[in-house]
Design a protein around this motif. Structure first.
Motif, PDB file in Angstrom:
ATOM      1  N   SER A  71       0.843  -1.193   0.000  1.00 29.45           N
ATOM      2  CA  SER A  71       0.000   0.000   0.000  1.00 29.45           C
ATOM      3  C   SER A  71       0.876   1.240   0.000  1.00 29.45           C
ATOM      4  CB  SER A  71      -0.898  -0.004   1.249  1.00 29.45           C
ATOM      5  OG  SER A  71      -1.361   1.303   1.518  1.00 29.45           O
ATOM      6  N   THR A  72       0.848   1.989  -1.100  1.00 35.77           N
ATOM      7  CA  THR A  72       1.677   3.202  -1.147  1.00 35.77           C
ATOM      8  C   THR A  72       1.184   4.231  -0.122  1.00 35.77           C
ATOM      9  OG1 THR A  72       0.389   3.742  -3.131  1.00 35.77           O
ATOM     10  CG2 THR A  72       2.675   3.074  -3.452  1.00 35.77           C
ATOM     11  N   GLY A  73      -0.124   4.251   0.156  1.00 30.83           N
ATOM     12  CA  GLY A  73      -0.655   5.160   1.180  1.00 30.83           C
ATOM     13  C   GLY A  73      -0.034   4.845   2.542  1.00 30.83           C
ATOM     14  N   LEU A 126       3.639   5.889   2.596  1.00 31.09           N
ATOM     15  CA  LEU A 126       3.804   7.341   2.711  1.00 31.09           C
ATOM     16  C   LEU A 126       3.511   7.803   4.138  1.00 31.09           C
ATOM     17  CD1 LEU A 126       2.090   8.308  -0.664  1.00 31.09           C
ATOM     18  CD2 LEU A 126       4.505   8.671  -0.109  1.00 31.09           C
ATOM     19  N   ARG A 127       2.454   7.225   4.756  1.00 35.68           N
ATOM     20  CA  ARG A 127       2.143   7.597   6.140  1.00 35.68           C
ATOM     21  C   ARG A 127       3.264   7.161   7.086  1.00 35.68           C
ATOM     22  NH1 ARG A 127      -2.958   6.925   4.112  1.00 35.68           N
ATOM     23  NH2 ARG A 127      -2.929   4.679   4.378  1.00 35.68           N
ATOM     24  N   GLU A 128       3.873   6.001   6.806  1.00 35.48           N
ATOM     25  CA  GLU A 128       5.007   5.565   7.631  1.00 35.48           C
ATOM     26  C   GLU A 128       6.175   6.536   7.506  1.00 35.48           C
ATOM     27  OE1 GLU A 128       5.772   1.475   6.461  1.00 35.48           O
ATOM     28  OE2 GLU A 128       3.776   0.942   7.215  1.00 35.48           O
ATOM     29  N   GLY A 130      -5.197  15.995  -0.062  1.00 36.18           N
ATOM     30  CA  GLY A 130      -5.895  14.969  -0.836  1.00 36.18           C
ATOM     31  C   GLY A 130      -5.437  14.880  -2.274  1.00 36.18           C
ATOM     32  N   GLU A 131      -4.315  15.566  -2.570  1.00 34.63           N
ATOM     33  CA  GLU A 131      -3.759  15.468  -3.931  1.00 34.63           C
ATOM     34  C   GLU A 131      -2.814  14.280  -4.011  1.00 34.63           C
ATOM     35  OE1 GLU A 131      -1.895  19.251  -4.566  1.00 34.63           O
ATOM     36  OE2 GLU A 131      -3.785  20.299  -4.170  1.00 34.63           O
ATOM     37  N   LEU A 132      -2.484  13.888  -5.228  1.00 39.84           N
ATOM     38  CA  LEU A 132      -1.549  12.785  -5.403  1.00 39.84           C
ATOM     39  C   LEU A 132      -0.117  13.274  -5.235  1.00 39.84           C
ATOM     40  CD1 LEU A 132      -2.992  10.823  -8.479  1.00 39.84           C
ATOM     41  CD2 LEU A 132      -3.414  10.456  -6.040  1.00 39.84           C
ATOM     42  N   ASP A 154      -2.144  -2.098  -3.602  1.00 37.97           N
ATOM     43  CA  ASP A 154      -3.300  -1.453  -2.965  1.00 37.97           C
ATOM     44  C   ASP A 154      -3.074   0.058  -3.020  1.00 37.97           C
ATOM     45  OD1 ASP A 154      -4.943  -0.230  -1.077  1.00 37.97           O
ATOM     46  OD2 ASP A 154      -4.170  -1.355   0.627  1.00 37.97           O
ATOM     47  N   GLY A 155      -3.828   0.725  -3.895  1.00 36.08           N
ATOM     48  CA  GLY A 155      -3.644   2.175  -4.012  1.00 36.08           C
ATOM     49  C   GLY A 155      -2.493   2.550  -4.936  1.00 36.08           C
ATOM     50  N   PHE A 156      -2.006   1.624  -5.670  1.00 38.71           N
ATOM     51  CA  PHE A 156      -0.959   1.826  -6.684  1.00 38.71           C
ATOM     52  C   PHE A 156      -1.210   0.820  -7.796  1.00 38.71           C
ATOM     53  CE2 PHE A 156       2.966   0.835  -8.825  1.00 38.71           C
ATOM     54  CZ  PHE A 156       3.586   2.056  -8.983  1.00 38.71           C
ATOM     55  N   LEU A 206     -11.796  16.255  -2.836  1.00 37.19           N
ATOM     56  CA  LEU A 206     -10.608  16.442  -3.657  1.00 37.19           C
ATOM     57  C   LEU A 206     -10.007  15.112  -4.095  1.00 37.19           C
ATOM     58  CD1 LEU A 206      -8.537  19.477  -2.661  1.00 37.19           C
ATOM     59  CD2 LEU A 206      -7.839  17.918  -4.484  1.00 37.19           C
ATOM     60  N   ARG A 207      -9.992  14.149  -3.167  1.00 40.02           N
ATOM     61  CA  ARG A 207      -9.432  12.831  -3.509  1.00 40.02           C
ATOM     62  C   ARG A 207     -10.260  12.158  -4.598  1.00 40.02           C
ATOM     63  NH1 ARG A 207      -9.497  11.090   2.454  1.00 40.02           N
ATOM     64  NH2 ARG A 207      -8.984   8.953   1.887  1.00 40.02           N
ATOM     65  N   LEU A 208     -11.584  12.364  -4.536  1.00 41.03           N
ATOM     66  CA  LEU A 208     -12.437  11.788  -5.586  1.00 41.03           C
ATOM     67  C   LEU A 208     -12.167  12.446  -6.932  1.00 41.03           C
ATOM     68  CD1 LEU A 208     -15.954  11.177  -4.011  1.00 41.03           C
ATOM     69  CD2 LEU A 208     -14.415   9.498  -5.059  1.00 41.03           C
ATOM     70  N   PRO A 252       1.252   6.911 -15.996  1.00 43.37           N
ATOM     71  CA  PRO A 252       2.695   6.670 -15.901  1.00 43.37           C
ATOM     72  C   PRO A 252       3.057   5.638 -14.820  1.00 43.37           C
ATOM     73  CG  PRO A 252       2.258   9.025 -16.065  1.00 43.37           C
ATOM     74  CD  PRO A 252       0.929   8.360 -15.913  1.00 43.37           C
ATOM     75  N   GLN A 253       2.321   5.636 -13.704  1.00 42.53           N
ATOM     76  CA  GLN A 253       2.583   4.626 -12.669  1.00 42.53           C
ATOM     77  C   GLN A 253       2.254   3.228 -13.192  1.00 42.53           C
ATOM     78  OE1 GLN A 253       0.715   5.475  -8.823  1.00 42.53           O
ATOM     79  NE2 GLN A 253       1.256   7.644  -8.972  1.00 42.53           N
ATOM     80  N   ALA A 254       1.178   3.116 -13.976  1.00 43.87           N
ATOM     81  CA  ALA A 254       0.800   1.807 -14.522  1.00 43.87           C
ATOM     82  C   ALA A 254       1.875   1.309 -15.489  1.00 43.87           C
ATOM     83  CB  ALA A 254      -0.554   1.900 -15.219  1.00 43.87           C
TER      84      ALA A 254
HETATM   85  P1  ADP Z   1      -7.353   5.707   0.368  1.00 40.13           P
HETATM   86  O1  ADP Z   1      -7.295   4.591   1.370  1.00 40.13           O
HETATM   87  O2  ADP Z   1      -8.275   6.779   0.768  1.00 40.13           O
HETATM   88  O3  ADP Z   1      -7.567   5.214  -1.038  1.00 40.13           O
HETATM   89  P2  ADP Z   1      -4.450   5.902   0.458  1.00 40.13           P
HETATM   90  O4  ADP Z   1      -4.094   5.530   1.834  1.00 40.13           O
HETATM   91  O5  ADP Z   1      -4.253   4.875  -0.593  1.00 40.13           O
HETATM   92  O6  ADP Z   1      -5.944   6.446   0.417  1.00 40.13           O
HETATM   93  O7  ADP Z   1      -3.659   7.206   0.010  1.00 40.13           O
HETATM   94  C1  ADP Z   1      -3.631   8.361   0.828  1.00 40.13           C
HETATM   95  C2  ADP Z   1      -2.909   9.490   0.106  1.00 40.13           C
HETATM   96  O8  ADP Z   1      -1.568   9.078  -0.199  1.00 40.13           O
HETATM   97  C3  ADP Z   1      -3.505   9.871  -1.247  1.00 40.13           C
HETATM   98  O9  ADP Z   1      -4.547  10.807  -1.109  1.00 40.13           O
HETATM   99  C4  ADP Z   1      -2.274  10.469  -1.950  1.00 40.13           C
HETATM  100  O10 ADP Z   1      -1.985  11.766  -1.469  1.00 40.13           O
HETATM  101  C5  ADP Z   1      -1.151   9.559  -1.467  1.00 40.13           C
HETATM  102  N1  ADP Z   1      -0.939   8.397  -2.352  1.00 40.13           N
HETATM  103  C6  ADP Z   1      -1.105   7.073  -2.019  1.00 40.13           C
HETATM  104  N2  ADP Z   1      -0.816   6.270  -3.062  1.00 40.13           N
HETATM  105  C7  ADP Z   1      -0.465   7.095  -4.085  1.00 40.13           C
HETATM  106  C8  ADP Z   1      -0.074   6.865  -5.450  1.00 40.13           C
HETATM  107  N3  ADP Z   1       0.007   5.617  -5.961  1.00 40.13           N
HETATM  108  N4  ADP Z   1       0.213   7.949  -6.210  1.00 40.13           N
HETATM  109  C9  ADP Z   1       0.139   9.196  -5.711  1.00 40.13           C
HETATM  110  N5  ADP Z   1      -0.244   9.477  -4.459  1.00 40.13           N
HETATM  111  C10 ADP Z   1      -0.539   8.441  -3.635  1.00 40.13           C
END
Ligand code: ADP
Ligand code: ADP
Ligand code: ZN
Length: 218
Positions: free
Chosen positions: A31-33, A36-38, A57-59, A84-86, A171-173, A91-93
């Motif tokens: 999970s990239t989310g 990033l939080r870690e 809420g931006e990428l 999960d979330g990536f 914003l995330r949507l 470009p990421q794909a």
């Molecule tokens: P959710 O569970 O709401 O889908 P995530 O935990 O996956 O959210 O992601 C939280 C935040 O982390 C995103 O709003 C974005 O800012 C960043 N993020 C996570 N994954 C990516 C990614 N693959 N590309 C860009 N930003 C990301």
């Protein structure tokens, strides 16, 4: 081994289903989310750089998340990876496809979890997680048995994400529909796309995902 992507808007249930697959099949959740939080919690330079973007809420940039994923796909992946979330952008794909090929791996299925926007608001505003083991809960649909105590590990360290509010969700949507939804067409064209109804109960959604994986795998 089987490698899958869970694709869907924030709150669709990706993390919840990924954890089930980790428990049931020994797959590895990426999970990239969470990564990033870690990084933010650890106060690394990168963590500080992404904090503002994430709270809005931006990428974050493709470069950062591709780098995170690259570090994790090294070998010893056992039952396979759950992305999960990536990826969240085209470009990421592309980068993921190249990375898997380089490592001699393939992508077996992209599972799109469909949940309508109204349900997502309720999902996001009720979400909390265990800070110790990462179990994902919900005030209404998946509460802890004892208030404030994790069913899985007994910790009382329950956390809510700063970005789990209605304004940030909007914003995330927007980001999802603009930048991530095009991946549905991208993977459909490759014959890799499967869609599940994410509105069902957690176990029902899990059963649908299991059916898809078993049909694709081995
Ligand atoms: P959710 O569970 O709401 O889908 P995530 O935990 O996956 O959210 O992601 C939280 C935040 O982390 C995103 O709003 C974005 O800012 C960043 N993020 C996570 N994954 C990516 C990614 N693959 N590309 C860009 N930003 C990301
Ligand atoms: P994502 O990783 O896609 O952002 P989560 O797995 O974190 O989504 O789920 C968002 C919230 O919705 C959590 O509070 C979770 O407990 C809850 N949830 C997940 N799947 C379902 C479901 N099928 N039915 C009801 N609530 C769910
Ligand atoms: Zn726990």
């Amino acid at each position: 081994m089987i490698n899958i992507i869970l694709l869907g808007p924030p709150g669709a249930g990706k993390g919840t289903q990924a954890r089930k697959l980790v428990d049931d099949r020994g797959m590895v959740q990426l999970s990239t989310g969470d990564m990033l939080r870690e990084a933010m919690a650890a106060g690394t330079e990168m963590g500080r750089r992404v904090a503002d973007v994430m709270s809005r809420g931006e990428l974050v940039t493709d470069e950062i998340v591709i780098g995170l994923i690259e570090e994790k796909i090294t070998g010893g992946q056992g039952a396979g990876f759950i992305f999960d979330g990536f990826p969240r952008t085209l470009p990421q794909a592309d980068a993921l496809g190249e990375l898997l090929t380089r490592r001699g791996l393939r992508l077996d299925a992209v599972i799109e979890m469909r949940v309508d926007d109204a349900a997502l608001v309720a999902r996001i505003t009720g979400r909390f997680t265990c800070g110790a083991c990462g179990e994902v809960y919900h005030d209404a649909t998946h509460p802890t048995a004892k208030p404030g105590v994790c069913d899985v590990c007994g910790s009382t360290d329950m956390r809510r994400r700063a970005d789990d509010n209605e304004d940030s969700l909007k914003l995330r949507l927007m980001e999802y529909y603009k930048k991530t939804a095009p991946l549905i067409g991208y993977y459909y064209a490759r014959g890799d796309l499967f869609t599940v109804d994410g509105l069902g109960e957690i176990d029902a959604v899990g059963a649908e995902i299991t059916r898809i994986i078993d049909a694709r795998c081995c």
